[in-house]
Design an enzyme around this catalytic site. Structure first.
Site, short mmCIF file in Angstrom:
data_model
loop_
_atom_site.label_atom_id
_atom_site.label_comp_id
_atom_site.label_asym_id
_atom_site.label_seq_id
_atom_site.Cartn_x
_atom_site.Cartn_y
_atom_site.Cartn_z
N GLN A 98 0.87 -1.03 0.00
CA GLN A 98 -0.04 -0.24 0.01
C GLN A 98 0.66 1.33 0.01
O GLN A 98 0.17 2.37 -0.23
CB GLN A 98 -0.95 0.04 1.05
CG GLN A 98 -2.04 -1.09 1.34
CD GLN A 98 -2.43 -1.36 2.83
OE1 GLN A 98 -3.60 -0.57 3.06
NE2 GLN A 98 -1.90 -2.07 3.72
N HIS A 116 -1.56 1.50 -4.21
CA HIS A 116 -1.96 2.91 -4.08
C HIS A 116 -1.11 3.84 -4.90
O HIS A 116 -1.02 5.18 -4.50
CB HIS A 116 -2.02 3.19 -2.50
CG HIS A 116 -2.97 2.45 -1.73
ND1 HIS A 116 -2.96 2.36 -0.38
CD2 HIS A 116 -4.10 2.02 -2.17
CE1 HIS A 116 -4.09 1.63 0.19
NE2 HIS A 116 -4.80 1.50 -1.08
P1 OAD Z 1 -1.31 3.08 9.11
O1 OAD Z 1 -0.83 4.30 9.48
O2 OAD Z 1 -2.84 3.06 9.04
O3 OAD Z 1 -0.82 1.85 10.01
C1 OAD Z 1 0.45 1.67 10.21
C2 OAD Z 1 0.61 0.38 11.02
O4 OAD Z 1 1.87 0.07 10.86
C3 OAD Z 1 0.17 0.46 12.27
O5 OAD Z 1 -0.84 -0.48 12.59
C4 OAD Z 1 1.38 0.34 13.31
O6 OAD Z 1 0.85 -0.45 14.21
C5 OAD Z 1 2.08 -0.19 12.20
N1 OAD Z 1 3.76 -0.15 12.60
C6 OAD Z 1 4.18 0.72 13.13
N2 OAD Z 1 5.66 0.68 13.30
C7 OAD Z 1 5.79 -0.47 12.80
C8 OAD Z 1 7.17 -1.27 12.67
N3 OAD Z 1 8.30 -0.83 13.07
N4 OAD Z 1 6.90 -2.41 12.21
C9 OAD Z 1 5.57 -3.00 11.82
N5 OAD Z 1 4.49 -2.36 11.78
C10 OAD Z 1 4.61 -0.98 12.43
O7 OAD Z 1 -0.75 2.69 7.57
P2 OAD Z 1 -1.62 1.91 6.47
O8 OAD Z 1 -2.09 0.78 7.29
O9 OAD Z 1 -0.23 1.62 5.62
O10 OAD Z 1 -3.69 5.02 1.64
O11 OAD Z 1 -2.44 2.98 5.90
C11 OAD Z 1 -3.16 2.34 4.79
C12 OAD Z 1 -3.54 3.44 3.85
O12 OAD Z 1 -4.11 4.38 4.43
C13 OAD Z 1 -2.17 4.03 3.20
O13 OAD Z 1 -1.81 3.24 1.94
C14 OAD Z 1 -2.78 5.46 2.73
C15 OAD Z 1 -3.78 5.63 3.90
O14 OAD Z 1 -4.53 6.54 3.74
C16 OAD Z 1 -3.59 6.02 0.39
O15 OAD Z 1 -2.74 6.83 0.34
C17 OAD Z 1 -4.48 5.84 -0.60
#
Ligand code: OAD
Length: 238
Positions: A98, A116
């Site tokens: 993503q 994305h």
């Molecule tokens: P989020 O910011 O929603 O979530 C990030 C996740 O990474 C959280 O669940 C954290 O717990 C986890 N995290 C943090 N540090 C970490 C580490 N060192 N190792 C592993 N995990 C860790 O980001 P996404 O889920 O990627 O969409 O967001 C999804 C989409 O929402 C993005 O692609 C973007 C956004 O709006 C678009 O731009 C269309």
């Protein structure tokens, strides 16, 4: 303590979904960690088709800043661990991210899709049919932004909120063949990506989540490995 390792057999097909968390240890802020805010705007208000129509300068300013941050970041051990797994599995491995950064490819991943979009590309605002072009320029203002060969302004090659993610046919096909789904560093809040684990479960695949906290769709995983991706992934697979 070392997490129990995940065994991958000679017949397993692995589908990996990554989110912003895999790039956190490379210094790129996740969406939810930054409270979903940028320069006083909700990110959802900057990254929409309506925002682009209303104020393309603001949208380009946001992505120009992210290009500048992305250029400074380096892949971390989690990106390299996935590239190594692909080396081992070949076409039995598929990576869907993503993320719009290019840290997976800079770590050596080849079989990947950016559902994305990609920060390092731009495309015709009018969707005239020209494919996206490589564009890493950190624009200072809208006047610097280039134009498509048809004359229209270039837009970031990014899926804005409300737009349909890219390559969904290919992604669905790959998930339908997978016996193991590995999801890393995504909050499970944004669809359709948050549904992938359900699709994999329906066909009996093992589903594993890696991250420091439970995602919103944690209940759909057969296993949650708690920890930072860069610490957990190297050495997780046997
Ligand atoms: P989020 O910011 O929603 O979530 C990030 C996740 O990474 C959280 O669940 C954290 O717990 C986890 N995290 C943090 N540090 C970490 C580490 N060192 N190792 C592993 N995990 C860790 O980001 P996404 O889920 O990627 O969409 O967001 C999804 C989409 O929402 C993005 O692609 C973007 C956004 O709006 C678009 O731009 C269309």
């Amino acid at each position: 303590m070392m997490a129990d390792r995940i065994s991958i057999s000679a017949t397993d097909r692995v589908f990996v979904l990554t989110g912003a968390g895999i790039s956190a240890e490379s210094g790129l802020a996740t969406f939810r960690a930054s409270d979903g805010l940028w320069a006083g705007h909700r990110i959802e208000d900057v990254c929409t088709p309506e925002a682009w129509e209303r104020n393309p300068a603001l949208v380009w300013e946001f992505y120009a800043q992210r290009r500048a941050q992305g250029a400074l970041a380096q892949p971390n051990p989690a990106h390299f661990a996935l590239a190594a797994l692909e080396q081992r599995l070949g076409d039995r491995f598929y990576l869907c991210t993503q993320n719009v950064d290019d840290l997976h490819e800079r770590a050596g991943s080849l079989r990947l899709v950016h559902m994305h979009g990609e920060l390092a590309k731009a495309r015709c605002r009018d969707e005239c049919g020209q494919p996206p072009i490589e564009d890493r320029t950190v624009y200072q203002n809208l006047g610097e932004v280039g134009h498509c060969s048809c004359g229209a302004l270039l837009r970031p090659h990014i899926v804005f909120f409300g737009e349909i993610p890219l390559a969904m046919d290919r992604i669905q096909k790959q998930i339908s063949q997978a016996s193991l789904m590995l999801v890393i560093g995504t909050s499970g809040a944004v669809y359709p990506a948050a549904s992938f684990v359900h699709w994999a479960r329906q066909q009996g695949a093992r589903t594993v989540y890696v991250g420091p906290e439970d995602p919103q769709n944690a209940g759909a995983f057969t296993r949650v490995v708690e920890g930072k991706a860069g610490e957990v992934l190297p050495g997780l697979f046997i």
